[in-house]
Design a protein around this motif. Structure first.
Motif, PDB file in Angstrom:
ATOM      1  N   TRP A  54       8.693  -4.223   3.872  1.00 54.13           N
ATOM      2  CA  TRP A  54       7.273  -3.855   3.238  1.00 54.13           C
ATOM      3  C   TRP A  54       7.156  -2.699   2.339  1.00 54.13           C
ATOM      4  O   TRP A  54       7.406  -1.420   3.724  1.00 54.13           O
ATOM      5  CB  TRP A  54       6.516  -4.629   4.208  1.00 54.13           C
ATOM      6  CG  TRP A  54       6.191  -5.822   3.965  1.00 54.13           C
ATOM      7  CD1 TRP A  54       4.984  -6.372   3.066  1.00 54.13           C
ATOM      8  CD2 TRP A  54       7.008  -7.628   4.693  1.00 54.13           C
ATOM      9  NE1 TRP A  54       5.255  -8.123   3.157  1.00 54.13           N
ATOM     10  CE2 TRP A  54       6.475  -8.436   3.579  1.00 54.13           C
ATOM     11  CE3 TRP A  54       7.785  -7.015   5.698  1.00 54.13           C
ATOM     12  CZ2 TRP A  54       6.750  -9.283   5.094  1.00 54.13           C
ATOM     13  CZ3 TRP A  54       8.443  -8.250   6.646  1.00 54.13           C
ATOM     14  CH2 TRP A  54       8.325  -9.663   6.086  1.00 54.13           C
ATOM     15  N   ILE A 363       4.021  -8.316   9.815  1.00 53.92           N
ATOM     16  CA  ILE A 363       4.343  -7.621   8.915  1.00 53.92           C
ATOM     17  C   ILE A 363       5.570  -6.594   9.785  1.00 53.92           C
ATOM     18  O   ILE A 363       6.346  -6.597   8.958  1.00 53.92           O
ATOM     19  CB  ILE A 363       3.698  -7.233   8.240  1.00 53.92           C
ATOM     20  CG1 ILE A 363       2.163  -5.996   7.978  1.00 53.92           C
ATOM     21  CG2 ILE A 363       3.041  -7.968   7.095  1.00 53.92           C
ATOM     22  CD1 ILE A 363       2.049  -5.781   7.445  1.00 53.92           C
ATOM     23  N   HIS A 458       8.683 -11.156   0.339  1.00 58.28           N
ATOM     24  CA  HIS A 458       9.501 -10.352  -0.008  1.00 58.28           C
ATOM     25  C   HIS A 458      10.872 -10.491   0.830  1.00 58.28           C
ATOM     26  O   HIS A 458      10.768 -11.609   2.084  1.00 58.28           O
ATOM     27  CB  HIS A 458       9.151  -8.892   0.841  1.00 58.28           C
ATOM     28  CG  HIS A 458       8.008  -8.576   0.482  1.00 58.28           C
ATOM     29  ND1 HIS A 458       7.711  -7.481   0.859  1.00 58.28           N
ATOM     30  CD2 HIS A 458       6.640  -8.991  -0.173  1.00 58.28           C
ATOM     31  CE1 HIS A 458       6.017  -7.187   0.021  1.00 58.28           C
ATOM     32  NE2 HIS A 458       6.209  -8.212  -0.281  1.00 58.28           N
ATOM     33  N   TYR A 556      -1.494  -9.629   2.748  1.00 58.47           N
ATOM     34  CA  TYR A 556      -0.533  -8.547   4.343  1.00 58.47           C
ATOM     35  C   TYR A 556      -0.972  -8.912   5.221  1.00 58.47           C
ATOM     36  O   TYR A 556      -0.005  -8.874   5.954  1.00 58.47           O
ATOM     37  CB  TYR A 556      -0.773  -7.368   3.551  1.00 58.47           C
ATOM     38  CG  TYR A 556       0.830  -7.233   2.656  1.00 58.47           C
ATOM     39  CD1 TYR A 556       2.127  -7.342   2.647  1.00 58.47           C
ATOM     40  CD2 TYR A 556       0.058  -6.280   1.085  1.00 58.47           C
ATOM     41  CE1 TYR A 556       2.769  -7.430   1.521  1.00 58.47           C
ATOM     42  CE2 TYR A 556       1.155  -6.398   0.416  1.00 58.47           C
ATOM     43  CZ  TYR A 556       2.571  -6.767   0.380  1.00 58.47           C
ATOM     44  OH  TYR A 556       3.280  -6.974  -0.402  1.00 58.47           O
TER      45      TYR A 556
END
Length: 558
Positions: A54, A363, A458, A556
């Motif tokens: 990230w 994350i 991602h 996020y």
């Protein structure tokens, strides 16, 4: 080594979230002629990212050449016990490549690179990017006002709250153009040896408009236009295109890690308490039903849309939003019509101090143990730490998706991924979802499995391409840690023995030598103190709340 006065020697274009599965169709369609020329004229391939893949952690790894255990940034948030703050450049504990070059008498221009605010002293100019405040301090200090005077406007963030895909595409184009114009102005002024220009919107568009192929294409076309503009204006000897991670559709499942840990007796659950808050997901608050029929529901939807737009401007977290919506009689309506639920603060939370283990934030890609002597209210004795990690790794390795497939491709002690003086800031157990095709959530939803929280996520492989002087031979096994050693080699500077990467195969290796990559050696190295931050007008609480809201809008923060 000193500046030879021959103009821009090496230029890096950073494309956040770019990868070959996204670029190749656009290349084939003839949409990106300038970027394609770099790929066609040189060598390219996947660029393996780090854990976690990230922006706030990966870009510092790329521009320092060291893993998060050395540079110290693992997430969008920095933790002090159970408290947190949004990270910035003062949390990066390693020296970036432009400061290494500055020590060699080389000048750099750096524009829009994430996690670079506040900037530090070096020979050249820096305009911070993502994670900076709306009006960031630059280097030199008067640079932002100078740019705005010359350009008319310069913004770090696009203004896309409640925008249609078409409106957002226009806003993205404007911001991307600002990046190119700013870089060209600074390159003309400073005549740098090294340049680094990053574009964030190639990632942002997938979080804000994942199903709008036209908006995605518009962003990449705008970036390609600026790539051509900068190449024409600076004529660099060597060019690199790099990304911090890839991007792809998510076809797997959602897994609620804390729900799983609570079910097995490791995470404590409370109503409120000292757990992680939920932030207003303003991107999700664009309602499922976009119609505005003249009925009571449509009026409520319109009001809710305006309220969440206000939240986007003022960083309203879920707990604040709950009180606001209750006051206007929309709390129940919001819980029914906002996909992720604007109001969750009154629901179940993980109680950090009372838990043995928990996921702090999705994350981070892992589980943190509440260790006695390390965490403020640690409940796990040090002598039980390793056996608990063994038990948790075994438990998580056995998790299967509803289809009977392994959920994780790896579950490991943090030492397998992080090494350095900052590794204690990492999770204790790293959890890597299979192909990054499963959505890990730190929320408590009532169920362990659900649909993925986002349609795009991602991926581990980004992209790298390089062309020009000093580049020759095939590109193999490229890793994000390799970028800084490679850039140094292009200037004839040996990499540090403390760096975790190697010089990429198309560039000649010029050796290693022992020198520190820690920021203490760079002068002004200590993290900004709370008192310093409090006296800086662009570091106000409002700025941090706005950043929290931006991160929530992109999915996020949950």
């Amino acid at each position: 080594m000193s500046d030879d006065g021959d103009g821009l020697r090496t230029l890096v274009f950073g494309l956040d979230g770019a990868c070959l599965p996204i670029l190749d169709p656009l290349f084939s369609a003839g949409r990106l002629p300038n970027l394609r020329s770099i790929f066609d004229d040189g060598f390219s391939g996947p660029l393996e990212s780090q854990l976690p893949p990230w922006t706030p952690s990966a870009w510092p790894s790329l521009f320092t050449g060291v893993n998060p255990g050395k540079h110290g940034v693992f997430s969008f948030l920095d933790y002090d016990g159970y408290d947190w703050s949004v990270v910035d450049g003062s949390d990066v504990r390693a020296v970036p490549v432009w400061e290494h070059l500055s020590r060699q008498g080389l000048t750099s221009v750096v524009v829009n690179v994430p996690v670079t605010h506040p900037p530090r002293e070096f020979d050249g100019a820096l305009v911070p990017g993502y994670m900076a405040p709306d009006a960031p301090r630059c280097h030199p200090p008067d640079l932002l006002s100078d740019l705005r005077e010359e350009m008319g406007e310069y913004r770090v963030y696009p203004e896309t709250t409640d925008a249609s895909p078409e409106e957002a595409a226009d806003e993205y184009r404007d911001v991307v153009e600002m990046r190119g114009e700013a870089f060209c102005l600074l390159a003309d002024r400073y005549d740098p040896d090294f340049g680094f220009l990053q574009f964030q919107q190639t990632d942002t568009v997938f979080h804000e408009f994942p199903d709008e192929r036209g908006t995605v294409r518009a962003v990449y076309e705008a970036v390609d236009e600026q790539v051509g503009r900068v190449l024409d204006a600076t004529d660099p000897d060597t060019v690199l295109v790099v990304s911090d991670h890839g991007m792809g559709e998510m076809t797997g499942t959602g897994f609620y890690v804390n729900e799983f840990l609570a079910e097995h007796g490791y995470a404590a659950v409370t109503q409120g308490g000292d757990g992680m808050p939920s932030w207003v997901p303003t991107r999700e608050s664009r309602l499922r039903d976009g119609s505005d029929a003249d009925d009571e529901g449509a009026k409520n939807r319109s009001l809710l849309r305006r309220l969440t737009a206000v939240a986007a401007d003022y960083g309203i977290t879920t707990s604040r939003a709950g009180r606001l919506l209750s006051a206007v009689g929309l709390r129940e309506f919001a819980s029914e019509h906002v996909p992720s639920g604007v109001v969750r603060a009154s629901g179940r939370q993980v109680d950090f101090p009372a838990s043995e283990a928990y996921m702090r934030a999705r994350i981070e890609c892992g589980v943190r143990i509440n260790l006695e002597g390390r965490d403020p209210d640690g409940v796990v004795p040090p002598e039980r730490y390793e056996s608990l990690r063994t038990d948790l790794i075994s438990l998580l390795e056995g998790v299967e998706t509803p289809d009977g497939e392994p959920l994780f491709e790896d579950v490991a002690r943090r030492e397998a991924y992080f090494d350095g003086p900052e590794e204690d800031r990492a999770v204790d157990i790293v959890t890597v979802p299979a192909d990054f095709d499963h959505f890990l959530s730190a929320e408590l939803s009532g169920d362990e499995f659900a649909e993925p929280g986002q349609p795009w996520n991602h991926k581990r492989d980004g992209v790298v391409a390089m062309a020009g002087d000093g580049v020759g031979g095939p590109l193999e096994n490229a890793h994000i840690f390799d970028v800084t050693p490679t850039l140094l080699a292009l200037f004839g500077v040996p990499m540090s023995t403390e760096m975790d990467g190697e010089v990429l195969s198309p560039v000649e290796f010029v050796g290693k030598r022992s020198y520190s990559t820690r920021r203490q050696e760079a002068g002004d190295s200590e993290r900004a103190t709370e008192s310093t931050r409090a006296t800086e007008p662009d570091e106000s609480t409002t700025s941090e709340e706005r950043m929290e809201n931006r991160l929530a809008a992109l999915g996020y923060l949950e």
